[in-house]
Design an enzyme around this catalytic site. Structure first.
Site, PDB file in Angstrom:
ATOM      1  N   HIS A   1      -6.984  -4.544  -0.832  1.00 42.11           N
ATOM      2  CA  HIS A   1      -6.227  -5.717  -1.023  1.00 42.11           C
ATOM      3  C   HIS A   1      -6.833  -6.448  -2.302  1.00 42.11           C
ATOM      4  O   HIS A   1      -6.835  -7.829  -2.467  1.00 42.11           O
ATOM      5  CB  HIS A   1      -6.506  -6.615   0.215  1.00 42.11           C
ATOM      6  CG  HIS A   1      -6.093  -5.835   1.502  1.00 42.11           C
ATOM      7  ND1 HIS A   1      -7.038  -5.371   2.241  1.00 42.11           N
ATOM      8  CD2 HIS A   1      -4.855  -5.677   1.875  1.00 42.11           C
ATOM      9  CE1 HIS A   1      -6.324  -4.724   3.122  1.00 42.11           C
ATOM     10  NE2 HIS A   1      -5.112  -4.860   3.165  1.00 42.11           N
TER      11      HIS A   1
ATOM     12  N   HIS B   1       0.934  -1.223  -0.096  1.00 48.51           N
ATOM     13  CA  HIS B   1       0.114  -0.079  -0.079  1.00 48.51           C
ATOM     14  C   HIS B   1       1.010   1.154  -0.054  1.00 48.51           C
ATOM     15  O   HIS B   1       0.446   2.292   0.331  1.00 48.51           O
ATOM     16  CB  HIS B   1      -0.839   0.090   1.119  1.00 48.51           C
ATOM     17  CG  HIS B   1      -2.004  -1.300   1.342  1.00 48.51           C
ATOM     18  ND1 HIS B   1      -2.686  -1.590   0.413  1.00 48.51           N
ATOM     19  CD2 HIS B   1      -1.953  -2.193   2.328  1.00 48.51           C
ATOM     20  CE1 HIS B   1      -3.182  -2.566   0.922  1.00 48.51           C
ATOM     21  NE2 HIS B   1      -2.668  -2.892   2.189  1.00 48.51           N
TER      22      HIS B   1
END
Lengths: 333, 219
Positions: free
Chosen positions: A219, A57
């Site tokens: 995700h 991320h």
């Protein structure tokens, strides 16, 4: 799989080593267990703010370690929560004697691992206050789900809480800023393409050339619905609707708009998105007080975007404008 | 050979064989578990479990490690906590730590005490995950498995056949997760769309009991 990597097993470690090489003036990394702390940590007499989560991320969270933001960050394997030993050691390392705030995104694994770490740190006499971020309106918050996911509001909470800590806030005051951000922020994202976790070697889901996924998680968790690709303006409207209704945002509110890229979307497209966000805000009588546009909470190379709106008043505006100096966010310094 | 001892008990060697069989199975099925997880979660369950049990093999199943029963199980729990991550790390870590605490410092674990240790592990999973049966989680395989084991032992069955039945019950419980709508974990974000997929956590939990049955029967 085409990636700029050396070996699948070394992805997280080598990225940390690269960060250390790039930013020796800002951060110190520790390997095995992996964590990143602000250079010179702990800052004595200051409340520490620690976050963490799966890698993939970037720049969240490691890129937000430094002055006026995070004291420490714990990167897990790609898209996998960090482990309790990592979080515990990072917490001990940054504790400056006034306690540590844990900023935790609401994912089953993250919550459990941070909970175990907080239990371990408290057993050492360290005061820990954990605040869970759950701003994703794509997920229905009910007894029948793990609850809303923590997404864009996390970046805002880390900046604002870090500013409060830098200004000498107490443990309770810093945690209260995180809570305030979470209570007043709502987000929703979408994907144009999937992403590939290095260790998996293939995309986490399939998406046709003319398809998009609305309500995607960070995700690659499938979202609310899959539909035919539309124009940027139509997509923005689809995301803004649920966000505005949920809080709800009302005419006259002052807002910070955070238009985030998922990793594979260029800034030129994010500005096209921002243009429409600003128009929708204007139509609704909302005042665009501050903005943040760029790829700040990503899903590897996924293309797509998320929008976060934060309702704010004078206190949060002041904290937003306060100096920050981290690898990924810097102003006022 | 790590066979069942007379008087129906397991020793550390049998537990080591269990963990070794389980590690091999998880490695072999890593891609499959990851596929199951990609359908309704975030696509890392197989990778994470394989990483954790490879660490268990290196750190705990090392031939030089002569830890007693509970030390062995505690070592597994701590290793999984620090290497697996995600939700599976704290859940499986808690499972083995609670099992160790229940087993206590013994050389051999009589069958009913093995069942009690497994039940304590399952209760730990339930508490840590705040899940209930039917939520489409590990519990949907573990609970019927351990309940079957306890029932069969109470009926006087030998340990090997009771474990065989327990493994079969766990596998059935795992298959029963297919139509369920997830209420915990990342799969719950999908709501109704989570139905029609087998739960990856229930799948690895079924492997856990199948591996124990195999280690005890020596097959």
């Amino acid at each position: 799989m085409k990636k700029l990597i050396n070996a699948v097993d070394d992805v997280v470690t080598e990225a940390l080593q690269g960060m250390q090489a790039a930013h020796p003036d800002l951060i110190e990394i520790h390997l095995d267990p992996n964590y990143v702390v602000r250079r010179g940590a702990p800052v004595e007499g200051q409340v520490a703010v620690v976050s963490g989560g799966g890698s993939g991320h970037e720049p969240m969270h490691n890129g937000y370690v430094g002055l006026g933001m995070l004291s420490g960050a714990c990167p897990g394997a790609v898209f996998t929560s960090p482990t309790p030993d990592q979080i515990y050691e990072c917490t001990r390392r940054v504790n400056g004697g006034r306690g540590v705030v844990h900023v935790v995104k609401n994912y089953t694994g993250d919550v459990m691992n941070f909970e175990l770490a907080a239990e371990m740190a408290r057993a050492d006499g360290i005061e820990v206050e954990a605040v869970v971020i759950n701003d994703d309106v794509a997920v229905q918050d009910s007894l029948y789900t793990a609850g809303r996911r923590g997404v864009g509001a996390t970046v805002l909470a880390e900046k604002l809480a870090g500013a409060r800590a830098e200004a000498g806030g107490s443990l309770g005051e810093v945690a209260a800023v995180v809570r305030k951000v979470n209570d007043n922020a709502r987000s929703m994202g979408m994907a144009l393409t999937p992403c590939t976790v290095p260790a998996a070697g293939k995309p986490t889901f399939e998406l046709g050339d003319d398809e998009m996924e609305i309500g995607i998680g960070i995700h690659g968790e499938p979202g609310r619905e899959r539909m035919e690709l539309e124009t940027a303006d139509r997509i923005v409207d689809r995301l803004m609707g649920p966000i505005l209704e949920d809080l709800p945002f009302r005419s006259g509110d002052r807002v910070l708009a955070f238009v985030n890229g998922m990793g594979g979307t260029p800034l030129i497209e994010l500005y096209i998105v921002t243009r429409r966000v600003a128009r929708v805000l204007e139509e609704r009588g909302l005042r665009l007080e501050r903005s943040l546009v760029g790829s700040y909470i990503t899903s590897l190379e996924m293309a797509g975007c998320s929008i976060t709106l934060l309702r704010l008043g004078d206190e949060l505006v002041r904290l937003w404008d306060a100096p920050v100096h981290t690898p990924a966010l810097r102003w006022g310094v | 050979m790590g066979r069942v001892m007379e008087g129906e008990a397991v020793d550390a060697a049998t537990l080591r064989r269990w963990l070794d069989v389980l590690a091999a199975r998880l490695s072999e099925r890593a891609d499959y578990l990851t596929q199951l997880d990609a359908a309704i979660g975030d696509g890392d369950h197989g990778i994470n479990m394989d990483r954790g049990f490879r660490a268990v093999r290196e750190r705990v199943l090392d031939p030089g490690n002569e830890a007693p029963l509970d030390g062995l199980l505690k070592g597994v729990g701590m290793t999984l906590l620090s290497t697996v991550g995600g939700a599976a790390g704290p859940l499986y870590g808690t499972f083995f730590l609670r099992m160790a605490a229940q087993a206590g410092a013994k050389d051999r674990l009589p069958a009913p005490e093995l069942a009690a240790a497994l039940a304590a592990g399952v209760e730990g999973v339930r508490q840590r995950g705040r899940a209930e049966p039917g939520d489409k989680t590990m519990l949907d395989a573990l609970l019927p498995g351990v309940e079957t084991l306890e029932r069969m032992l109470a009926e006087g069955r030998d340990l090997a056949s009771a474990l065989e039945a327990a493994a079969a019950a766990a596998e059935e419980g795992c298959r029963a997760t297919v139509p369920m709508v997830a209420r915990k974990g990342r799969a719950s974000y999908l709501g109704q769309r989570s139905a029609g997929h087998q739960d990856p956590g229930a799948t690895s939990s079924a492997y856990l009991l199948r591996a124990l049955a195999a280690a005890v029967s020596g097959s």
